[in-house]
Design an enzyme around this catalytic site. Structure first.
Site, PDB file in Angstrom:
ATOM      1  N   GLU A 113       0.818  -1.212   0.000  1.00  0.00           N
ATOM      2  CA  GLU A 113       0.000   0.000   0.000  1.00  0.00           C
ATOM      3  C   GLU A 113       0.855   1.267   0.000  1.00  0.00           C
ATOM      4  O   GLU A 113       0.516   2.253  -0.665  1.00  0.00           O
ATOM      5  CB  GLU A 113      -0.945  -0.013   1.206  1.00  0.00           C
ATOM      6  N   HIS A 147     -10.473   0.908   0.284  1.00  0.00           N
ATOM      7  CA  HIS A 147     -10.947   0.036   1.365  1.00  0.00           C
ATOM      8  C   HIS A 147     -12.470  -0.100   1.381  1.00  0.00           C
ATOM      9  O   HIS A 147     -13.015  -0.787   2.249  1.00  0.00           O
ATOM     10  CB  HIS A 147     -10.472   0.580   2.719  1.00  0.00           C
TER      11      HIS A 147
END
Length: 265
Positions: A113, A147
């Protein structure tokens, strides 16, 4: 796949004359200033968790004190027994090796990430002549939206729609806030390792647990001690946020890291 595509895009831009001096530098991969970049931003992140850390210390002290009282032994002996027990539990966990969830949350997730959402997105925005302020505030939106798929997962797990929506909204909020913090650390240090270490630590700590505000009953010495000191622990949470905000900019001063993303003052 997404990580590889993002790195390839940064490599393409860098080789066409980007201002950062090559692919590695554009990604924030370099040796100069690496050690302070991995330590100093982490210090400020620790301050943010002052409340949970205080709670952990109070809980451990409660366990030690209760054992000393129950077994009628000296406090120092109770500390040694507690330390041996903790060390034994840690060694036993290492013997069985890390679980897949552990690797995902503390290794694969943070590294991939940070490479994609900080080391790739932020330099591309800066190379496109967007301001640092825009890059720091816009890139976390992409990180937060990445997310949102957890909403679908929660629905598949038969979580009620309202609860799934609320949990996903909360996750979107705190991932976006963390993304802004990580992007700021990245541009001020020009080190992807700096925000990666902070990401690993935040994943390890998780969101603050406020269960200490509720009476746990007589069954847990640890939780009982935290409940008895609940006002102190609760006060440590806003104090930690204040100390974090105070220390963040001095500890990420671009001059300490010879940052090339942050313009000289």
């Amino acid at each position: 796949v997404a990580s590889a595509v993002a790195v390839a895009e940064v490599a393409y831009v860098s080789r066409r004359g980007a201002a950062f001096g090559g692919v590695a530098l554009a990604l924030g991969v370099r040796r100069r200033g690496l050690l302070p970049a991995m330590v100093l931003p982490l210090v400020s992140t620790n301050l943010l968790y002052l409340g949970p850390l205080a709670g952990a210390c109070v809980g451990s002290l409660g366990e030690i004190t209760s054992e000393a009282r129950r077994r009628k032994i000296l406090f120092g002996e109770a500390v040694r027994r507690w330390a041996r027990r903790v060390a034994r539990d840690r060694l036993q966990a290492l013997r069985y090796g890390p679980t897949s969830a552990y690797l995902r949350n503390l290794v694969v997730g943070p590294v991939s990430e940070e490479v994609v959402f900080r080391a790739c997105v932020v330099p591309l925005l800066l190379e496109a002549k967007f301001s640092i302020k825009f890059a720091v505030l816009a890139s976390p939106l992409v990180f937060g939206l990445a997310h949102v798929h957890h909403f679908h997962r929660r629905l598949q797990e038969r979580v009620p729609f309202a609860a799934a929506l609320a949990a996903t909204a909360l996750q979107l909020a705190y991932t976006t806030l963390f993304g802004a913090f990580a992007a700021l650390v990245f541009v001020r240090t020009s080190h992807v390792a700096a925000c990666t270490v902070c990401h690993i630590y935040c994943n390890h700590m998780g969101l603050p647990d406020l269960d200490f505000l509720h009476d746990p009953g007589p069954h847990s010495d640890r939780d009982r001690a935290k409940y008895q000191c609940r006002r102190l622990i609760l006060a440590m949470h806003p104090l930690g946020i204040l100390l974090f905000a105070t220390a963040l900019f001095p500890l990420t001063d671009p001059a300490l890291y010879d940052s090339y993303f942050w313009p000289p003052s």
